[in-house]
Every structure is written in structure tokens, then in C-alpha cells.
Write a protein that holds these residues in place. Structure first.
Motif, PDB file in Angstrom:
ATOM      1  N   THR A 230       0.826  -1.210   0.000  1.00 25.86           N
ATOM      2  CA  THR A 230       0.000   0.000   0.000  1.00 25.86           C
ATOM      3  C   THR A 230       0.858   1.257   0.000  1.00 25.86           C
ATOM      4  OG1 THR A 230      -1.718  -1.195   1.228  1.00 25.86           O
ATOM      5  CG2 THR A 230      -1.837   1.210   1.214  1.00 25.86           C
ATOM      6  N   ALA A 231       1.904   1.253   0.823  1.00 29.68           N
ATOM      7  CA  ALA A 231       2.794   2.413   0.858  1.00 29.68           C
ATOM      8  C   ALA A 231       3.467   2.633  -0.495  1.00 29.68           C
ATOM      9  CB  ALA A 231       3.851   2.218   1.948  1.00 29.68           C
ATOM     10  N   TRP A 232       3.828   1.559  -1.179  1.00 26.85           N
ATOM     11  CA  TRP A 232       4.461   1.695  -2.493  1.00 26.85           C
ATOM     12  C   TRP A 232       3.483   2.273  -3.516  1.00 26.85           C
ATOM     13  CZ3 TRP A 232       8.475   2.295  -5.351  1.00 26.85           C
ATOM     14  CH2 TRP A 232       8.441   1.983  -6.706  1.00 26.85           C
ATOM     15  N   ARG A 233       2.265   1.777  -3.517  1.00 25.05           N
ATOM     16  CA  ARG A 233       1.277   2.283  -4.481  1.00 25.05           C
ATOM     17  C   ARG A 233       0.966   3.748  -4.244  1.00 25.05           C
ATOM     18  NH1 ARG A 233      -1.005  -2.821  -3.458  1.00 25.05           N
ATOM     19  NH2 ARG A 233      -2.423  -1.905  -1.925  1.00 25.05           N
ATOM     20  N   GLU A 234       0.934   4.172  -2.989  1.00 29.79           N
ATOM     21  CA  GLU A 234       0.634   5.567  -2.691  1.00 29.79           C
ATOM     22  C   GLU A 234       1.816   6.486  -2.974  1.00 29.79           C
ATOM     23  OE1 GLU A 234      -0.406   5.153   1.345  1.00 29.79           O
ATOM     24  OE2 GLU A 234      -2.480   4.524   0.974  1.00 29.79           O
ATOM     25  N   ALA A 235       3.029   5.969  -2.821  1.00 29.84           N
ATOM     26  CA  ALA A 235       4.215   6.811  -3.018  1.00 29.84           C
ATOM     27  C   ALA A 235       4.680   6.851  -4.467  1.00 29.84           C
ATOM     28  CB  ALA A 235       5.360   6.299  -2.129  1.00 29.84           C
ATOM     29  N   ARG A 236       4.388   5.831  -5.236  1.00 33.56           N
ATOM     30  CA  ARG A 236       4.934   5.713  -6.591  1.00 33.56           C
ATOM     31  C   ARG A 236       4.614   6.893  -7.493  1.00 33.56           C
ATOM     32  NH1 ARG A 236       3.112   0.361  -9.406  1.00 33.56           N
ATOM     33  NH2 ARG A 236       1.125   1.452  -9.144  1.00 33.56           N
ATOM     34  N   PRO A 237       3.390   7.456  -7.491  1.00 31.24           N
ATOM     35  CA  PRO A 237       3.130   8.582  -8.412  1.00 31.24           C
ATOM     36  C   PRO A 237       4.001   9.810  -8.163  1.00 31.24           C
ATOM     37  CG  PRO A 237       1.060   7.647  -7.601  1.00 31.24           C
ATOM     38  CD  PRO A 237       2.154   7.046  -6.795  1.00 31.24           C
ATOM     39  N   GLN A 238       4.548   9.956  -6.967  1.00 34.43           N
ATOM     40  CA  GLN A 238       5.336  11.152  -6.635  1.00 34.43           C
ATOM     41  C   GLN A 238       6.836  10.904  -6.655  1.00 34.43           C
ATOM     42  OE1 GLN A 238       2.835  13.484  -7.062  1.00 34.43           O
ATOM     43  NE2 GLN A 238       3.763  14.611  -5.381  1.00 34.43           N
ATOM     44  N   LEU A 239       7.279   9.717  -7.011  1.00 32.72           N
ATOM     45  CA  LEU A 239       8.705   9.409  -6.924  1.00 32.72           C
ATOM     46  C   LEU A 239       9.545  10.280  -7.853  1.00 32.72           C
ATOM     47  CD1 LEU A 239       8.793   5.516  -6.580  1.00 32.72           C
ATOM     48  CD2 LEU A 239       9.302   7.240  -4.850  1.00 32.72           C
ATOM     49  N   LEU A 240       9.082  10.468  -9.099  1.00 33.10           N
ATOM     50  CA  LEU A 240       9.857  11.287 -10.026  1.00 33.10           C
ATOM     51  C   LEU A 240       9.935  12.736  -9.549  1.00 33.10           C
ATOM     52  CD1 LEU A 240       8.774   9.964 -13.545  1.00 33.10           C
ATOM     53  CD2 LEU A 240      10.932   9.585 -12.327  1.00 33.10           C
ATOM     54  N   ARG A 241       8.854  13.249  -8.986  1.00 30.53           N
ATOM     55  CA  ARG A 241       8.888  14.615  -8.463  1.00 30.53           C
ATOM     56  C   ARG A 241       9.811  14.712  -7.258  1.00 30.53           C
ATOM     57  NH1 ARG A 241       2.521  16.559  -8.726  1.00 30.53           N
ATOM     58  NH2 ARG A 241       2.353  16.604 -11.007  1.00 30.53           N
ATOM     59  N   LEU A 242       9.806  13.687  -6.403  1.00 29.96           N
ATOM     60  CA  LEU A 242      10.708  13.697  -5.260  1.00 29.96           C
ATOM     61  C   LEU A 242      12.157  13.622  -5.716  1.00 29.96           C
ATOM     62  CD1 LEU A 242      10.967  13.730  -2.199  1.00 29.96           C
ATOM     63  CD2 LEU A 242      10.768  11.236  -2.211  1.00 29.96           C
ATOM     64  N   LEU A 243      12.420  12.834  -6.767  1.00 33.62           N
ATOM     65  CA  LEU A 243      13.774  12.796  -7.336  1.00 33.62           C
ATOM     66  C   LEU A 243      14.166  14.165  -7.874  1.00 33.62           C
ATOM     67  CD1 LEU A 243      16.308  11.299  -8.315  1.00 33.62           C
ATOM     68  CD2 LEU A 243      15.025  10.653 -10.372  1.00 33.62           C
ATOM     69  N   GLY A 244      13.248  14.814  -8.583  1.00 31.21           N
ATOM     70  CA  GLY A 244      13.533  16.155  -9.100  1.00 31.21           C
ATOM     71  C   GLY A 244      13.777  17.155  -7.991  1.00 31.21           C
ATOM     72  N   LEU A 245      12.998  17.072  -6.907  1.00 28.90           N
ATOM     73  CA  LEU A 245      13.200  17.970  -5.774  1.00 28.90           C
ATOM     74  C   LEU A 245      14.579  17.755  -5.149  1.00 28.90           C
ATOM     75  CD1 LEU A 245      12.154  19.974  -3.599  1.00 28.90           C
ATOM     76  CD2 LEU A 245      11.201  17.992  -2.407  1.00 28.90           C
TER      77      LEU A 245
END
Length: 434
Positions: A230-245
Motif C-alpha cells: 500500500t505504501a508503495w502504491r501511494e508513493a509511486r506517483p510522486q517518486l519522479l517529483r521527489l527525485l527532481g526535488l
């Protein structure tokens, strides 16, 4: 605001400034609830979550309706502080108790009780409650927290060991013959390439762990558990933005240092360059704290990179020193814990390497690059990161929650998301779980 796990901003830019009229003495903001009905002027002031003066009952216990009472003379009326929050009866404390502050008189308890659906009470937090919330989440949700950090730390340390064994060990330490320029360039080039690859693996692992831990902590605040999937599914859409940040903050810091030391390089003056480097340190620290809440803002509000930076800047405004102190203390604690775990294993590995290769191994560097030294150091690092990574992530998330409670009355939204009924609306109605 979504119930779980992401939290939207309650209104446009609610933390732009302090607005009067917020409930419980906090800074106002768009979406803040209207304050509860105030007592008559001159009478005792009570928090919305406390029973009336003179009552003594457990928090959350429903109060039976009372028959109307005849007015008492002033000298017989209960004094402020004689009810909830004091143990001395009518003669206990003399000062009124604010909703979040400690009652001022002697013979008083500490903070008034607050609803606590999860790992923290729903009110502004102090240092102990933030640290306790991070540790409590690790303890109560260890089946989700520890596997994430263990896997990430193991992968990172395996790559690190391989890089140190097969790339960095090629660097010449001492040699009878002077290496040629070409040999030095080839050796350094290969080592730098390996270091960049190792750093990239560490960056990806840290981002994945941070994103998933943020989601787990956000649910722990509401008293909800979160599985790894569940944590992976909720976090996955924002991973690229977090990498960019993360990359934006890193590159920005490098550019800042480069700009400040550039005059010294251009003039060929070492003193000017060092002065610019020293000037960069406080600026980097100030910016680091200013944008320290951008990561949870990005993950929990599902915002973009620029929006998360603005949100962090507004939330930190006016609380820079407090957030700096809590962040620095957390860093000291995690560093101390890591040192206790890593140093004994590293010393043991170095001793084994010396025993196998002889006394000359310390001089030529082969003892530090032996398999025993590398493996034992990696094992210590895996254990240390598995323990300290959740604490650091948890403190950051709870600081974000605390600042939003203080500025935007987020506790009202969290109580609703946690299913607490009548929270912050009826002073006589207890908050019960739904």
C-alpha cells in the motif's frame, strides 16, 4: 483534504501570514474552523476539549446532564484551575489554563489532554512528542518500516562494498615507481565513474525509502496501519517529483558554493576562495532548514516541486530556529547511534584484515580493503541505517504535521480523517472514535 493518506492544503496559501481568529490560539488560515463559544468575561477560560470547572473525570468520558444550580456567591465559586488539570482542588492553581500551554500555577498538571488517534496527540507538539512519535511508529509498525529500510540499506551497502573492493582499491597509495599521468587519469576516471554510480544507487534508495516511510507515518498519525504494498502504491506517483526535488536542492547547493568561491578562483587568491566557502556554509544551512519540509509537503499534498518549496518556506517562516534545533538534535542522536553500531564492527574487520595480511597491510591500505573489513563495516552500516533512517524521516514528517497544526488547524482535519466525532465543535461533547 483527503482522509488518507495525502493531505491537501486547506485553502489557498493558508500559511502566508498569521491571521487572528483561529481556534485554540493558533495562527489563522483559510479553512480554519470558527472558535468555540467563549465563556463570559471575567470567568475562567477553558479549552474546548476540557469539561467545565469543578469537574473531575477521565478525558473522553461522557458527562451526565446536570440539573440547574442556583448561583453561588463569588467567594464560593470555583477558582480557575480548580477543575481539570489540577490536583489541588479549589486551592490548586490560580492561573487559567490555555488550550495548549502549561497551567501557570503550582499544583497543576502539564498539558491538557488531547485526542490521540495515532502516535501523536492532535495539538502542537513539543520535542519529546515528536521524537516519541517517530520511535512509536517504528515500534508499532515495524512490519512495514523495518523491511523497507533493511532492503534499501542492504542494496546500497552491497553496491558500496563492490565499489570499494574493485574500484577504489585500484588507487595507488604508495609505490616505488612514479605512475604516469595516463595511469593516474585512467585510475581516477574509473574510480570517479564507480563513485557516481554508487552515489546514484544511494540516491534512488534513499528517495524510495523516504517516500514510502512518509506514507506510513502519515497513516500512523491517524492510527492506521499501512502495508508495504500500500505504501508503495501511494508513493509511486510522486517518486519522479521527489527525485527532481532532491536533485534541484543538491544542484542548487553546488551552484551556490561555486558562485561564492568563483572570485577566489578567478583571482588566484586562496584566501578569497576560502572566505567564499565559509560564507556558503551558513547560507546552505539556512536554505536547508527553509526547504526541509518540502519533501513531506510534496508527498502528502500531491503537489509539484515549486509548490512544495513554497509550502516549506511558508511553514518554516517564524519557526526556523525551532526546526533547526529539532533537526540538529535528531542528527546528533542518529549519528551517535550509528557510531555505536558501526565503529566496533569496523575495528573488528580491520583487525581481522591486519591479522591476515600482516603489519604492512595498514601502511599500503590492503587491510581496510580486505573482505573482512568491508563486509563487517557494511553489516554495521546496514543495521545503523535500518534503525536511524525511519527516525530521521519520521521527525521530518511530524515537524511538517506540527507546523500545519500550529498554522492551519490541521488537527481538525486529522480528527475528521481519523473518525473522531464532535472534535473541536462542542466543548461538552467528548471526542470518540468512529
Amino acid at each position: 483534504m483527503n482522509d488518507s493518506p495525502g493531505w491537501a492544503v486547506p485553502g489557498p496559501s493558508p500559511s502566508d501570514g498569521d491571521r487572528p481568529g483561529a481556534p485554540d490560539g493558533r495562527d489563522g488560515g483559510e479553512g480554519a474552523q470558527p472558535p468555540a463559544q467563549q465563556p463570559p468575561a471575567g470567568g475562567p477560560k477553558w479549552s474546548a476539549e476540557q469539561p467545565p470547572p469543578g469537574e473531575w473525570s477521565s478525558p473522553g468520558t461522557p458527562q451526565a446532564p446536570q440539573a440547574p444550580q442556583t448561583p453561588q456567591p463569588p467567594h464560593q465559586q470555583p477558582q480557575p484551575g480548580a477543575g481539570w488539570g489540577s490536583y489541588g482542588g479549589p486551592q490548586g492553581g490560580q492561573g487559567p489554563s490555555g488550550p495548549y500551554g502549561s497551567p501557570g500555577g503550582p499544583g497543576q498538571w502539564g498539558k491538557p489532554p488531547a485526542a490521540k488517534p495515532g502516535v501523536i496527540p492532535l495539538r502542537p507538539l513539543d520535542l519529546g512528542e515528536i521524537l516519541d512519535g517517530a520511535v512509536a511508529t517504528m515500534r508499532s509498525h515495524w512490519r512495514s518500516v523495518l523491511p523497507i529500510t533493511l532492503v534499501v540499506a542492504t542494496v546500497v551497502q552491497v553496491v558500496t562494498v563492490l565499489v570499494q573492493k574493485y574500484a577504489l582499491s585500484d588507487l595507488p597509495v604508495t609505490s616505488d615507481a612514479e605512475p604516469s599521468v595516463r595511469e593516474l587519469v585512467d585510475t581516477l576516471g574509473g574510480s570517479m565513474l564507480a563513485l557516481v554510480a554508487n552515489g546514484f544507487i544511494q540516491l534512488i534508495g534513499t528517495i524510495v525509502a523516504t517516500a514510502m516511510l512518509t506514507m506510513i507515518f502519515s497513516r500512523a498519525v491517524l492510527g492506521q496501519s499501512s502495508a508495504i504494498g500500500t505504501a508503495w502504491r501511494e508513493a509511486r506517483p510522486q517518486l519522479l517529483r521527489l527525485l527532481g526535488l532532491t536533485l534541484l536542492l543538491g544542484v542548487g547547493g553546488i551552484l551556490l558554493v561555486g558562485v561564492l568561491i568563483a572570485p577566489g578562483i578567478a583571482l588566484g587568491n586562496i584566501a578569497v576562495g576560502l572566505l567564499g566557502g565559509f560564507a556558503a556554509l551558513p547560507l546552505l544551512l539556512w536554505l536547508g532548514i527553509k526547504f526541509s519540509l518540502a519533501s513531506p509537503a510534496l508527498m502528502l499534498e500531491k503537489s509539484s516541486v515549486p509548490t512544495s518549496l513554497r509550502r516549506s518556506s511558508r511553514l518554516v517562516q517564524g519557526s526556523w530556529w525551532r526546526i533547526f534545533g529539532i533537526t540538529a538534535l535528531t542528527g546528533l542522536i542518529t549519528t551517535f547511534v550509528s557510531a555505536i553500531i558501526v565503529w566496533p564492527l569496523s575495528i573488528a574487520g580491520l583487525a581481522i584484515g591486519l591479522a591476515d595480511a600482516g603489519p604492512t597491510a595498514l601502511e599500503n591500505g590492503t587491510a581496510a580493503s580486505s573482505w573482512a573489513a568491508l563486509i563487517l563495516s557494511a553489516v554495521g552500516a546496514v543495521i545503523a541505517q535500518t534503525i536511524t533512517m525511519p527516525i530521521q524521516s519520521g521527525v521530518t514528517v511530524l515537524l511538517y504535521v506540527d507546523q500545519r497544526i500550529r498554522r492551519e488547524a490541521l488537527d481538525l482535519e486529522l480528527a475528521r480523517a481519523a473518525g473522531l466525532e464532535n472534535y473541536g465543535t462542542d466543548p461538552a461533547a467528548p471526542a470518540t472514535g468512529g
